[in-house]
Motif scaffolding. Sequence first.
Motif, mmCIF file in Angstrom:
data_model
loop_
_atom_site.group_PDB
_atom_site.id
_atom_site.type_symbol
_atom_site.label_atom_id
_atom_site.label_comp_id
_atom_site.label_asym_id
_atom_site.label_seq_id
_atom_site.Cartn_x
_atom_site.Cartn_y
_atom_site.Cartn_z
ATOM 1 N N MET A 1 4.547 23.660 35.285
ATOM 2 C CA MET A 1 5.973 23.119 34.777
ATOM 3 C C MET A 1 7.308 23.598 35.474
ATOM 4 S SD MET A 1 7.557 23.747 30.787
ATOM 5 C CE MET A 1 6.377 22.452 30.070
ATOM 6 N N VAL A 2 7.801 22.784 35.702
ATOM 7 C CA VAL A 2 8.931 23.113 36.828
ATOM 8 C C VAL A 2 10.254 23.035 36.064
ATOM 9 C CG1 VAL A 2 10.113 22.181 38.937
ATOM 10 C CG2 VAL A 2 7.697 22.306 38.869
ATOM 11 N N PHE A 3 11.269 23.453 36.132
ATOM 12 C CA PHE A 3 12.725 23.585 35.371
ATOM 13 C C PHE A 3 13.619 23.382 36.616
ATOM 14 C CE2 PHE A 3 9.876 25.984 32.541
ATOM 15 C CZ PHE A 3 10.027 25.485 31.615
ATOM 16 N N LYS A 4 14.404 22.449 36.391
ATOM 17 C CA LYS A 4 15.357 21.826 37.449
ATOM 18 C C LYS A 4 16.684 21.892 36.847
ATOM 19 C CE LYS A 4 12.478 18.655 40.249
ATOM 20 N NZ LYS A 4 12.257 17.591 40.836
ATOM 21 N N VAL A 5 17.812 22.226 37.531
ATOM 22 C CA VAL A 5 19.070 22.156 36.929
ATOM 23 C C VAL A 5 19.798 21.342 37.954
ATOM 24 C CG1 VAL A 5 19.973 24.188 38.339
ATOM 25 C CG2 VAL A 5 21.339 23.169 36.555
ATOM 26 N N MET A 6 20.024 19.909 37.640
ATOM 27 C CA MET A 6 20.795 18.967 38.583
ATOM 28 C C MET A 6 20.035 18.558 39.506
ATOM 29 S SD MET A 6 23.489 18.551 36.434
ATOM 30 C CE MET A 6 24.380 17.268 37.368
ATOM 31 N N GLY B 1 22.315 21.003 31.844
ATOM 32 C CA GLY B 1 21.805 20.342 32.941
ATOM 33 C C GLY B 1 20.280 20.511 33.284
ATOM 34 N N VAL B 2 19.594 20.963 32.562
ATOM 35 C CA VAL B 2 18.227 21.710 32.698
ATOM 36 C C VAL B 2 17.164 20.256 32.173
ATOM 37 C CG1 VAL B 2 16.256 23.009 32.424
ATOM 38 C CG2 VAL B 2 18.577 23.821 32.929
ATOM 39 N N PHE C 1 14.961 25.786 39.519
ATOM 40 C CA PHE C 1 14.995 27.260 39.584
ATOM 41 C C PHE C 1 14.094 28.011 39.023
ATOM 42 C CE2 PHE C 1 16.314 25.654 35.409
ATOM 43 C CZ PHE C 1 16.184 26.696 34.466
ATOM 44 N N ALA C 2 13.037 27.424 38.523
ATOM 45 C CA ALA C 2 11.957 28.298 37.744
ATOM 46 C C ALA C 2 10.645 27.137 37.815
ATOM 47 C CB ALA C 2 12.226 28.382 36.256
#
Length: 119
Positions: A27-32, A15-16, A36-37
Motif C-alpha cells: 500500500m502506497v500513500f501519496k500527497v499530491m 491531499g492524500v 510519502f509512505a
Amino acid sequence: MNIEEICAYCLAKKGVEDGFPFGETTMVFKVMGKIFALAPLDADIQTINLKCEPDWAIELRETHPDDIFPGYHMNKQHWNTVNCETGLSNKLLQELIDHSYNLIVKSLPKKVQAEFENL
C-alpha cells in the motif's frame, strides 16, 4: 499502531490518496501524487517506509536500533523502514509519518503547493 490505524492516520491528511502501484501487497500513500509512505501488507512484521531528513534518519536508527532501519528497497539516506509492532510509541510513529508527509509537501513545485493549499 496497527496497519488499520496507520492507514486511517495517513488518509486523514490533506491531499492524500492511497493505491497499489507496485502490486497488491504494498500500500502506497501519496500527497499530491508524491509518495510519502509505503506499507507492505504481506510482511511477517508490520513495517512502514517513511521519508526522513538524512541527519535525523541516522539519529533515529542509532536511538532505536531494533525498530528503525535504513529504508528497505529505498534510498537509504532519505528513507527509513519503521517496525510498527515493537516498542515505538504511537506518538513517535505519528511524528515520523507527519515528518515524511511534510518533507514531501515542502518539495512540491510551487504550482502544486498552491493547489494543495486550496484543497
